[in-house]
Design a protein around this motif. Structure first.
Motif, short mmCIF file in Angstrom:
data_model
loop_
_atom_site.label_atom_id
_atom_site.label_comp_id
_atom_site.label_asym_id
_atom_site.label_seq_id
_atom_site.Cartn_x
_atom_site.Cartn_y
_atom_site.Cartn_z
N SER A 1 -23.69 -152.72 69.03
CA SER A 1 -24.26 -153.32 67.47
C SER A 1 -23.19 -153.40 66.50
N GLY A 2 -22.45 -152.79 67.18
CA GLY A 2 -20.87 -153.41 66.24
C GLY A 2 -20.30 -154.65 66.30
N ALA B 1 -17.61 -156.68 67.23
CA ALA B 1 -17.52 -157.15 68.22
C ALA B 1 -18.42 -157.08 69.47
N ARG C 1 -25.74 -145.58 68.39
CA ARG C 1 -26.65 -144.44 67.93
C ARG C 1 -27.61 -145.64 67.12
N LEU D 1 -16.16 -150.25 74.12
CA LEU D 1 -15.79 -150.65 72.45
C LEU D 1 -16.64 -149.50 71.78
N SER E 1 -14.02 -147.48 64.24
CA SER E 1 -12.59 -148.48 64.11
C SER E 1 -12.27 -148.58 62.51
N TYR F 1 -6.88 -143.17 63.82
CA TYR F 1 -7.14 -143.90 64.61
C TYR F 1 -6.83 -144.28 65.36
N LYS G 1 -6.81 -143.68 69.19
CA LYS G 1 -7.44 -145.24 70.47
C LYS G 1 -5.95 -144.91 71.61
N ARG H 1 -17.47 -156.48 58.92
CA ARG H 1 -18.07 -155.34 57.76
C ARG H 1 -16.97 -155.85 56.53
#
Ligand code: A2R
Length: 318
Positions: free
Chosen positions: A9-10, A12, A32, A68, A72, A137, A141, A173
Motif C-alpha cells: 500500500s506504500g 514504492a 496493515r 518493503l 520509512s 531509521y 534498516k 507523500r
C-alpha cells in the motif's frame, strides 16, 4: 509468477505491485491497511504477526517475496524511534522467521536502504562500504539488512538485499522533500500564481535521487533467481545540489517565477556535502541502468500533484 509484496500500500510498493501486475504476475499485497492496486489481492496484516504471515505464505506459496513494509521516514524516526525499530528490525525478524517456517522455494528481495551507509569515507558508495547509520531509521534498516544476511546464510534463504537510495516520483507523500517541493509547484500552477518562493537548507548540498519506476524495475530484475544472491545498491549514481533541484522545478513550471530562499532555520550545521552511490554491481548482474532523469521525475510528480489537488478541490466542492 506468484509474488507477495509486504508494504504494497506504500509509495514504492504500489508502483511495484502495478509493475508486477502489468507483467502478468499474481500479486498478494500485505500491509496493515490491506490496500493494494486493482488486480492484486490485498491482505490486512501486521508483519509483526508472524503466525498469520506464515499461514499466508504457506497458503499462497509465492515464488518471489518482496519485503518493503517499513516505517520509512527519517524525521519521524526521531519522533518515535522505538516504533521504527520495532517495525523495521523486530518485525523484520518475524518476516524472516515466517519465510523460513513456510519452507518456500522462493527468491526474497529484501528492501534495505542507502541510509545505512551514513557519511561514507569515499564516493561513490559501493556495497562494501562500512555501515555507519546516523539516525534511528538508518539503524533500524541496518539491523533489518544484517538480520536478512544472517538468515540467508544460516537458514539457506535465497535472498538479495536491495539497498535503495532515496527515491521519488508520482504518489509519494509530501513529507519527503522532492514530493513536497513538487506539491508547492503544483499548488502555484493550480492557483494561477505568477511567483513561487521555495525555502530550503544549504543550496550547495548534493544528494542523489532515483525515480521510483527505476527502483521497482531494479527490484523486479533482482527477483530473477539467476541473479546471484547478495547485496545490491539501487541508486542513480549522480547527485544534484539543492540549487540544481530548485532550478529544475523552475524550468518545469515556467513561466511561474521561482525564487530560491536559503532559510537559515533549515541549514544544518555539519552536513555531508555530497552523497551518491554506485550501481555498478546491479548493472553487471542485471543490465539495470537508471532511465528516468530528475527533470522527468519532477515534471511527472508535479503533474501528479496538479491532478491530485484538482481532485481534492472538486471533491470538497461536492
Ligand atoms: O501498514 P500500512 O497500511 O501503513 O502500509 C505501509 C507498510 N507498513 C506495514 N505493513 C505491515 N505491517 C506493518 N507493521 C507495517 N508498517 C508499515 O509499509 C506501507 O505499505 C509500507 C511503507 O510505505 P511508505 O512509507 O510509502 O514507504 P516507501 O517509500 O514505499 O518505502 C518502501 C521501502 C521501505 O522498506 C523503505 O525503508 C525503503 O523502501 O526505502
Amino acid at each position: 509468477m506468484r509474488v507477495l509484496i509486504t508494504g504494497a500500500s506504500g509509495f514504492a510498493g504500489d508502483w511495484l505491485a502495478r509493475a508486477c501486475l502489468e507483467a502478468g504476475d499474481q500479486v498478494v499485497g500485505v500491509s496493515r491497511s490491506g490496500t493494494a492496486p486493482a488486480g492484486a489481492r490485498g491482505v490486512a496484516l501486521d508483519i509483526g504477526d508472524g503466525a498469520t504471515l506464515t499461514t499466508l505464505l504457506t497458503d499462497t506459496r509465492p515464488q518471489v517475496i518482496y519485503h518493503l513494509a517499513a516505517l520509512s521516514h527519517v524525521g519521524r524516526s526521531w519522533q518515535d524511534p522505538a516504533a521504527t525499530l520495532n517495525t523495521n528490525a523486530t518485525s523484520a525478524v518475524s518476516v524472516l522467521e515466517a519465510i523460513t517456517a513456510a519452507a518456500l522455494d522462493a527468491r526474497v528481495v529484501w528492501v534495505s536502504s542507502g541510509e545505512i551507509y551514513g557519511s561514507p569515507a569515499g564516493l561513490p558508495i559501493s556495497e562494501d562500504a562500512a555501515l555507519q547509520p546516523e539516525n534511528p531509521y538508518a539503524v533500524s534498516k541496518a539491523a533489518g539488512d544484517l538480520l536478512a544476511g544472517v538468515y540467508a546464510q544460516a537458514r539457506g534463504l535465497d535472498l538479495v538485499r536491495a539497498r535503495a537510495f532515496a527515491h521519488a516520483g508520482p504518489g509519494q507523500r509530501p513529507i519527503f522533500l522532492i514530493s513536497n517541493v513538487a506539491q508547492q509547484a503544483a499548488a502555484a500552477q493550480v492557483a494561477g500564481e505568477k511567483r513561487l518562493e521555495i525555502r530550503t537548507g544549504n543550496a550547495a548540498t548534493r544528494r542523489e535521487v532515483t525515480d521510483v519506476r527505476d527502483v521497482v524495475r531494479g527490484y523486479r530484475l533482482l527477483a530473477d533467481p539467476q541473479v546471484p544472491a547478495g547485496i545490491y545498491n539501487v541508486c542513480s549514481g549522480v547527485s544534484s545540489s539543492t540549487a540544481d533541484r530548485v532550478a529544475a522545478v523552475a524550468r518545469a513550471i515556467s513561466p511561474i517565477e521561482v525564487e530560491h530562499i536559503v532559510d537559515p532555520a533549515l541549514v544544518r550545521a555539519h552536513e555531508v556535502t555530497d552523497l551518491r552511490g554506485s550501481y555498478a554491481k546491479l548493472a553487471n548482474a542485471t543490465g539495470w541502468r537508471p532511465q528516468v532523469t530528475l527533470a522527468q521525475t519532477l515534471a511527472d510528480t508535479i503533474a501528479w500533484w496538479v491532478r491530485e489537488l484538482e481532485r481534492r478541490s472538486s471533491r470538497a466542492a461536492e
